[in-house]
Design an enzyme around this catalytic site. Structure first.
Site, PDB file in Angstrom:
ATOM      1  N   LYS A  80       0.837  -1.359  -0.073  1.00 35.30           N
ATOM      2  CA  LYS A  80       0.081  -0.052   0.019  1.00 35.30           C
ATOM      3  C   LYS A  80       0.968   1.213  -0.057  1.00 35.30           C
ATOM      4  O   LYS A  80       1.945   1.213   0.867  1.00 35.30           O
ATOM      5  CB  LYS A  80      -0.823  -0.161   1.317  1.00 35.30           C
ATOM      6  CG  LYS A  80      -1.573   1.156   1.221  1.00 35.30           C
ATOM      7  CD  LYS A  80      -3.006   0.789   0.880  1.00 35.30           C
ATOM      8  CE  LYS A  80      -4.066   2.043   0.695  1.00 35.30           C
ATOM      9  NZ  LYS A  80      -4.185   2.716  -0.347  1.00 35.30           N
ATOM     10  N   LYS A 104       5.169   2.482   8.745  1.00 34.88           N
ATOM     11  CA  LYS A 104       4.090   3.192   8.985  1.00 34.88           C
ATOM     12  C   LYS A 104       2.960   2.557   9.222  1.00 34.88           C
ATOM     13  O   LYS A 104       1.858   2.357  10.456  1.00 34.88           O
ATOM     14  CB  LYS A 104       3.675   4.540   7.991  1.00 34.88           C
ATOM     15  CG  LYS A 104       2.926   5.162   8.327  1.00 34.88           C
ATOM     16  CD  LYS A 104       2.445   6.205   7.258  1.00 34.88           C
ATOM     17  CE  LYS A 104       3.474   6.864   6.531  1.00 34.88           C
ATOM     18  NZ  LYS A 104       3.238   7.734   5.431  1.00 34.88           N
ATOM     19  N   LYS A 116       5.268   2.032  -2.897  1.00 33.50           N
ATOM     20  CA  LYS A 116       5.107   3.392  -3.412  1.00 33.50           C
ATOM     21  C   LYS A 116       5.373   3.385  -5.096  1.00 33.50           C
ATOM     22  O   LYS A 116       5.923   2.407  -5.428  1.00 33.50           O
ATOM     23  CB  LYS A 116       6.224   4.137  -2.616  1.00 33.50           C
ATOM     24  CG  LYS A 116       6.138   5.665  -2.703  1.00 33.50           C
ATOM     25  CD  LYS A 116       5.038   6.167  -1.644  1.00 33.50           C
ATOM     26  CE  LYS A 116       4.607   7.548  -1.698  1.00 33.50           C
ATOM     27  NZ  LYS A 116       3.671   7.998  -0.688  1.00 33.50           N
ATOM     28  N   THR A 201      -4.950  13.291   6.427  1.00 34.86           N
ATOM     29  CA  THR A 201      -3.582  13.205   6.733  1.00 34.86           C
ATOM     30  C   THR A 201      -3.351  14.542   7.706  1.00 34.86           C
ATOM     31  O   THR A 201      -2.940  14.367   8.724  1.00 34.86           O
ATOM     32  CB  THR A 201      -2.824  13.193   5.494  1.00 34.86           C
ATOM     33  OG1 THR A 201      -3.135  12.059   4.872  1.00 34.86           O
ATOM     34  CG2 THR A 201      -1.220  13.221   5.832  1.00 34.86           C
ATOM     35  N   ASN A 252      -2.339  19.672   0.318  1.00 34.91           N
ATOM     36  CA  ASN A 252      -3.386  18.836   0.852  1.00 34.91           C
ATOM     37  C   ASN A 252      -3.364  18.584   1.961  1.00 34.91           C
ATOM     38  O   ASN A 252      -4.042  18.912   3.244  1.00 34.91           O
ATOM     39  CB  ASN A 252      -3.569  17.346   0.051  1.00 34.91           C
ATOM     40  CG  ASN A 252      -4.522  16.523   0.562  1.00 34.91           C
ATOM     41  OD1 ASN A 252      -5.226  16.674   1.574  1.00 34.91           O
ATOM     42  ND2 ASN A 252      -4.575  15.107   0.137  1.00 34.91           N
ATOM     43  N   SER A 392      -7.599   5.507   3.998  1.00 42.41           N
ATOM     44  CA  SER A 392      -7.754   4.771   2.817  1.00 42.41           C
ATOM     45  C   SER A 392      -8.029   3.311   3.212  1.00 42.41           C
ATOM     46  O   SER A 392      -8.824   2.627   2.464  1.00 42.41           O
ATOM     47  CB  SER A 392      -6.031   4.481   2.236  1.00 42.41           C
ATOM     48  OG  SER A 392      -6.128   5.974   1.342  1.00 42.41           O
TER      49      SER A 392
HETATM   50  P1  NAP Z   1       0.610  18.696  -2.177  1.00 37.46           P
HETATM   51  O1  NAP Z   1      -0.807  18.898  -2.123  1.00 37.46           O
HETATM   52  O2  NAP Z   1       1.370  18.460  -3.612  1.00 37.46           O
HETATM   53  O3  NAP Z   1       1.140  19.845  -1.674  1.00 37.46           O
HETATM   54  C1  NAP Z   1       2.552  20.082  -1.428  1.00 37.46           C
HETATM   55  C2  NAP Z   1       2.914  21.522  -0.833  1.00 37.46           C
HETATM   56  O4  NAP Z   1       4.165  21.598  -0.623  1.00 37.46           O
HETATM   57  C3  NAP Z   1       2.537  22.623  -1.766  1.00 37.46           C
HETATM   58  O5  NAP Z   1       1.875  23.800  -1.104  1.00 37.46           O
HETATM   59  C4  NAP Z   1       3.688  23.083  -2.659  1.00 37.46           C
HETATM   60  O6  NAP Z   1       3.603  24.410  -3.106  1.00 37.46           O
HETATM   61  C5  NAP Z   1       4.472  22.818  -1.347  1.00 37.46           C
HETATM   62  N1  NAP Z   1       5.857  22.864  -1.757  1.00 37.46           N
HETATM   63  C6  NAP Z   1       6.643  22.326  -2.919  1.00 37.46           C
HETATM   64  N2  NAP Z   1       8.068  22.480  -2.708  1.00 37.46           N
HETATM   65  C7  NAP Z   1       8.182  23.387  -1.824  1.00 37.46           C
HETATM   66  C8  NAP Z   1       9.293  23.691  -1.474  1.00 37.46           C
HETATM   67  N3  NAP Z   1      10.630  23.637  -1.790  1.00 37.46           N
HETATM   68  N4  NAP Z   1       9.213  24.790  -0.372  1.00 37.46           N
HETATM   69  C9  NAP Z   1       7.895  25.011   0.127  1.00 37.46           C
HETATM   70  N5  NAP Z   1       6.717  24.482  -0.227  1.00 37.46           N
HETATM   71  C10 NAP Z   1       7.008  23.544  -1.213  1.00 37.46           C
HETATM   72  O7  NAP Z   1       1.055  17.511  -1.602  1.00 37.46           O
HETATM   73  P2  NAP Z   1       0.628  16.652  -0.099  1.00 37.46           P
HETATM   74  O8  NAP Z   1      -0.303  15.608  -0.639  1.00 37.46           O
HETATM   75  O9  NAP Z   1       0.037  17.952   0.525  1.00 37.46           O
HETATM   76  O10 NAP Z   1       1.737  16.117   0.280  1.00 37.46           O
HETATM   77  C11 NAP Z   1       2.979  16.916   0.914  1.00 37.46           C
HETATM   78  C12 NAP Z   1       3.886  15.670   1.956  1.00 37.46           C
HETATM   79  O11 NAP Z   1       2.967  14.685   2.701  1.00 37.46           O
HETATM   80  C13 NAP Z   1       4.581  14.937   1.076  1.00 37.46           C
HETATM   81  O12 NAP Z   1       5.809  14.636   1.530  1.00 37.46           O
HETATM   82  C14 NAP Z   1       3.631  13.534   1.120  1.00 37.46           C
HETATM   83  O13 NAP Z   1       4.555  12.407   0.710  1.00 37.46           O
HETATM   84  C15 NAP Z   1       3.252  13.578   2.386  1.00 37.46           C
HETATM   85  N6  NAP Z   1       2.002  12.914   2.663  1.00 37.46           N
HETATM   86  C16 NAP Z   1       0.753  13.112   1.944  1.00 37.46           C
HETATM   87  C17 NAP Z   1      -0.348  12.305   2.307  1.00 37.46           C
HETATM   88  C18 NAP Z   1      -1.706  12.596   1.924  1.00 37.46           C
HETATM   89  O14 NAP Z   1      -2.487  11.774   2.211  1.00 37.46           O
HETATM   90  N7  NAP Z   1      -1.518  13.476   0.746  1.00 37.46           N
HETATM   91  C19 NAP Z   1      -0.052  11.305   3.125  1.00 37.46           C
HETATM   92  C20 NAP Z   1       0.923  10.941   3.839  1.00 37.46           C
HETATM   93  C21 NAP Z   1       2.071  11.700   3.465  1.00 37.46           C
HETATM   94  P3  NAP Z   1       3.187  24.761  -4.461  1.00 37.46           P
HETATM   95  O15 NAP Z   1       1.649  24.247  -4.663  1.00 37.46           O
HETATM   96  O16 NAP Z   1       3.544  26.268  -4.771  1.00 37.46           O
HETATM   97  O17 NAP Z   1       3.842  23.729  -5.295  1.00 37.46           O
END
Ligand code: NAP
Length: 459
Positions: A80, A104, A116, A201, A252, A392
């Site tokens: 997963k 996790k 992944k 999350t 997100n 999930s």
């Molecule tokens: P996302 O919706 O794509 O959001 C990422 C955010 O980070 C956006 O605001 C992006 O800005 C910003 N960002 C990208 N590069 C950056 C930088 N260099 N400096 C500062 N901000 C930056 O992704 P997400 O789903 O929230 O995921 C974020 C993290 O959480 C990842 O590591 C992911 O693996 C982890 N995660 C996510 C989930 C989930 O359910 N979504 C679950 C577990 C872990 P822009 O919008 O300007 O690009």
């Protein structure tokens, strides 16, 4: 041989090896062998799948886009993990993230293994039609190895409900007549997704912070006050007063975490800074987070970048560089963007005493060790950001039964699950000398090792 370079794995196994109560039936030479097997199992994934997806672009050009699915371990259940769409994706990163998924799920007792996926692409560079083709072809390439009881992908950075809906539809088409609702999670609700998955999350990230700094302390204050443990002192220093919070990344995870912090009436936090890849917005009296969330929803996820845009939505803030957020004065820093944000060159400038890893692996190993020495508490990724995979799992269960929960029910189950993990981890954390990450690893690796031992896999 490809390897996840995690010195922490060695330390974790050493700590477990020394615990007499751990696997008491496995002693002497067979104990050493079992631990060596465990190290090999953790350090290498079961399978690495790579494809070059042939993609006709709208301009007539044909490109081949590298894509991965890495299956780390499935002792606890089907693989997963999300599929990341980002230009910086690489095999090592996907492998490391698949390893973190194994841990996790083991930590939170979710019946899944770790996997992944990743596609080396900036999704913003493709049209919607091109993106659809890419998703469909990803499924065609990896169809044999995915499925509701084999490997269940989900969204990650750069992907969301839309991509999961497209992928599930392709899976359904290829595997006609087979169960398909559990093939992907993070789908839209109308396509069999779960209420609350999008927020899960971020809500979980905030839940762990609040639990550690407030709920747990309320119940265990006397013990913590008696404790000599350096992390107990940091915890107590942050208990019972409004906290200043900064959130790096406003996607997100980050936007939902910021909203949760903002809305917590009881703790009266101030979210003093948020950032994305363009800017950091700062207001020491507290930012208007709902207005910023609304703005990003209308502007492809971007925060305001000019005075004019801030004025339009009535938000008072100063605009600073995107890196500024990391080194500001604050109580709690929530990292919700990408990997390796705090590292060897900037850890000594970090002023927050509490760091929460909403993103995966945002603090490097070296920085982690140094910060822990200074009594900084880091709530690690595998503990803090598991809300997504927990919901999930609920989505997968709901899909199996085609019975769907209310949003209230989903969050109740989410908090129960995360609360159980916190209650298992925290007493040990404050009693032993390890940092929280090490503690979480010991717990997760311990559970996985016992299962593997009983399955006859450690010899
Ligand atoms: P996302 O919706 O794509 O959001 C990422 C955010 O980070 C956006 O605001 C992006 O800005 C910003 N960002 C990208 N590069 C950056 C930088 N260099 N400096 C500062 N901000 C930056 O992704 P997400 O789903 O929230 O995921 C974020 C993290 O959480 C990842 O590591 C992911 O693996 C982890 N995660 C996510 C989930 C989930 O359910 N979504 C679950 C577990 C872990 P822009 O919008 O300007 O690009």
């Amino acid at each position: 041989m490809s390897e996840v370079s995690h010195p922490i794995v060695k330390e974790t196994l050493k700590a477990l090896l020394e615990r007499k109560e751990f696997l008491p039936v496995c002693q002497g030479e067979s104990r050493d062998k079992a631990f060596k097997s465990m190290e090999a199992i953790l350090s290498t994934p079961n399978q690495i799948h790579k494809a070059y997806i042939r993609m006709p672009l709208a301009n007539g050009e044909i490109v081949r886009i590298p894509a991965f699915r890495i299956q780390h371990n499935n002792a606890l259940g089907p693989y997963k993990g999300g599929i990341r769409f980002h230009e910086s994706v690489n095999e090592h990163e996907v492998e490391n993230l698949s390893f973190l998924m194994t841990l996790k799920n083991a930590l939170h007792n979710v019946p899944y293994g770790g996997g992944k996926g990743g596609i080396i692409i900036d999704p913003r560079s493709l049209s919607e039609k091109e993106l659809h083709t890419l998703c469909v072809k990803y499924v065609r390439n990896f169809n044999d190895i995915i499925g509701p009881d084999k490997d269940i992908p989900a969204p990650d950075v750069g992907s969301g409900e839309r991509e999961m809906d497209w992928m599930m539809a392709e899976y359904k088409k290829i595997n006609h007549g087979q169960p398909y609702l559990g093939s992907f999670t993070g789908k839209s609700v109308i396509n069999g997704g779960s209420l609350g998955r999008r927020e899960a999350t971020g809500k979980g990230v905030y839940f762990t912070m609040r639990y550690l700094l407030h709920d747990y302390v309320e119940k265990n204050r006397t013990n913590l006050e008696k404790s000599e443990n350096r992390f107990a002192k940091t915890t107590l220093d942050h208990f019972g007063r409004p906290l200043s919070v900064a959130v790096q990344g406003f996607g997100n995870v980050g936007s939902v975490t910021a909203l949760e912090a903002y809305r917590d009436q009881k703790l009266q936090n101030k979210v003093i800074a948020v950032s994305d890849r363009n800017v950091t917005l700062v207001n020491r009296d507290g930012l208007n987070i709902p207005a910023l969330v609304e703005f990003t929803m209308k502007n492809k996820g971007d925060l305001p970048v000019s005075e004019d845009q801030l004025k339009e939505i009535n938000v008072e803030a100063t605009i600073e560089s995107r890196e500024a957020i990391l080194t500001m004065e604050m109580d709690v820093l929530i990292l919700a963007a990408l990997e390796d944000q705090i590292h060897q060159d900037n850890w000594s400038d970090i002023k927050a005493k509490i760091i929460v890893e909403g993103a995966n692996a945002p603090v490097t190993q070296e920085a982690d060790e140094q910060l822990a020495k200074n009594g900084v508490i880091i709530i690690p990724d595998i503990l803090a950001n598991a809300g997504g995979v927990i919901v999930s799992y609920l989505e997968w269960l709901q899909g199996r039964e085609t019975q769907f929960y209310t949003e209230e029910e989903v969050f109740k189950r989410l908090y129960e699950k995360m609360g159980e993990t916190m209650e298992t981890i925290l007493p040990q954390y404050y009693a032993d000398p390890y940092a929280l990450r090490q503690n979480a690893f010991i717990h997760a690796v311990g559970r996985l090792s016992e299962v593997l031992y009983k399955q006859g896999k450690l010899y």
